[in-house]
Scaffold this active site. Structure first.
Site, mmCIF file in Angstrom:
data_model
loop_
_atom_site.group_PDB
_atom_site.id
_atom_site.type_symbol
_atom_site.label_atom_id
_atom_site.label_comp_id
_atom_site.label_asym_id
_atom_site.label_seq_id
_atom_site.Cartn_x
_atom_site.Cartn_y
_atom_site.Cartn_z
ATOM 1 N N VAL A 131 -1.040 -43.485 33.375
ATOM 2 C CA VAL A 131 -1.318 -43.576 34.809
ATOM 3 C C VAL A 131 -2.841 -43.476 34.870
ATOM 4 C CG1 VAL A 131 -0.974 -42.540 37.082
ATOM 5 C CG2 VAL A 131 0.889 -42.521 35.404
ATOM 6 N N PRO A 132 -3.527 -44.625 34.983
ATOM 7 C CA PRO A 132 -4.950 -44.718 34.633
ATOM 8 C C PRO A 132 -5.939 -44.129 35.647
ATOM 9 C CG PRO A 132 -4.165 -46.826 35.412
ATOM 10 C CD PRO A 132 -2.966 -45.915 35.365
ATOM 11 N N CYS A 133 -5.953 -42.810 35.746
ATOM 12 C CA CYS A 133 -6.897 -42.150 36.644
ATOM 13 C C CYS A 133 -8.338 -42.344 36.177
ATOM 14 C CB CYS A 133 -6.556 -40.673 36.794
ATOM 15 S SG CYS A 133 -6.381 -39.774 35.254
ATOM 16 N N HIS A 134 -8.538 -42.711 34.912
ATOM 17 C CA HIS A 134 -9.887 -42.969 34.415
ATOM 18 C C HIS A 134 -10.509 -44.205 35.062
ATOM 19 C CE1 HIS A 134 -7.224 -45.289 31.727
ATOM 20 N NE2 HIS A 134 -8.233 -46.135 31.603
#
Length: 178
Positions: A131-134
């Site tokens: 879950v690409p919070c970056h």
């Protein structure tokens, strides 16, 4: 009525970003944590150490870190408030190699004034990388806040944009995760 008891298991794998702790709740991925990650739950909440439920997760992470996978296809258990889950769903919609600002996510949620709340929810994402919070950046394009550390965020973004040295492993190099 008897409350259901959740069964948790975990395993630790290596990655170009250091060890990753994978956590499953009732057989479904519910956590991916880096060492020294902000908002990382206590180790005793991870359950028994058992790699059994993580085969597909490990396979897809290997492919991602090798540069061969751009989109994960895994069942996820995202436990949080309804607002947090709506933010995390927005994260899943950010394409590989692209970024969004906190304000853009707030706008997409129909509440342009909620960028700070979006940032707080983003920081509590329990399944990093997948879950690409970056992929979320500040309004000025700056790399603001990342639970795994700004160095890791910068390296993940560089890796996804194809900039040499982003992950510590060149795309296609077959980074080993065991």
């Amino acid at each position: 009525m008897k409350a259901s008891i959740m069964h948790r298991q975990h395993t630790v794998i290596d990655s170009p970003y250091g060890p990753l702790t994978l956590v499953a709740t009732d057989g479904t991925l519910s956590g991916l944590y880096m060492t020294e990650q902000r908002h990382r739950p206590a180790e005793e909440t991870f359950g028994d150490r058992d790699p059994a439920p993580f085969g597909p997760v490990i396979d897809q992470l290997e492919s991602y870190f090798a540069g061969a996978l751009k989109e994960f296809d895994l069942p996820l258990r995202l436990d949080g408030t309804p607002f947090q889950r709506s933010v995390w769903q927005q994260l899943l919609d950010i394409p590989y190699g692209e970024t969004r600002t906190y304000g853009e996510l707030a706008e997409a949620l129909g509440n342009p004034a909620a960028s700070r709340a979006v940032g707080l929810a983003n920081g509590k994402n329990p399944i990093g990388v997948i879950v690409p919070c970056h992929r979320v950046i500040g309004a000025s394009g700056s790399l603001t806040g990342y639970g795994g550390g700004l160095d890791r965020k910068q390296r993940l973004l560089a890796f996804e944009s194809g900039i040499d040295g982003g992950s510590g492993a060149a795309p296609g190099s077959g980074a080993t995760l065991f």
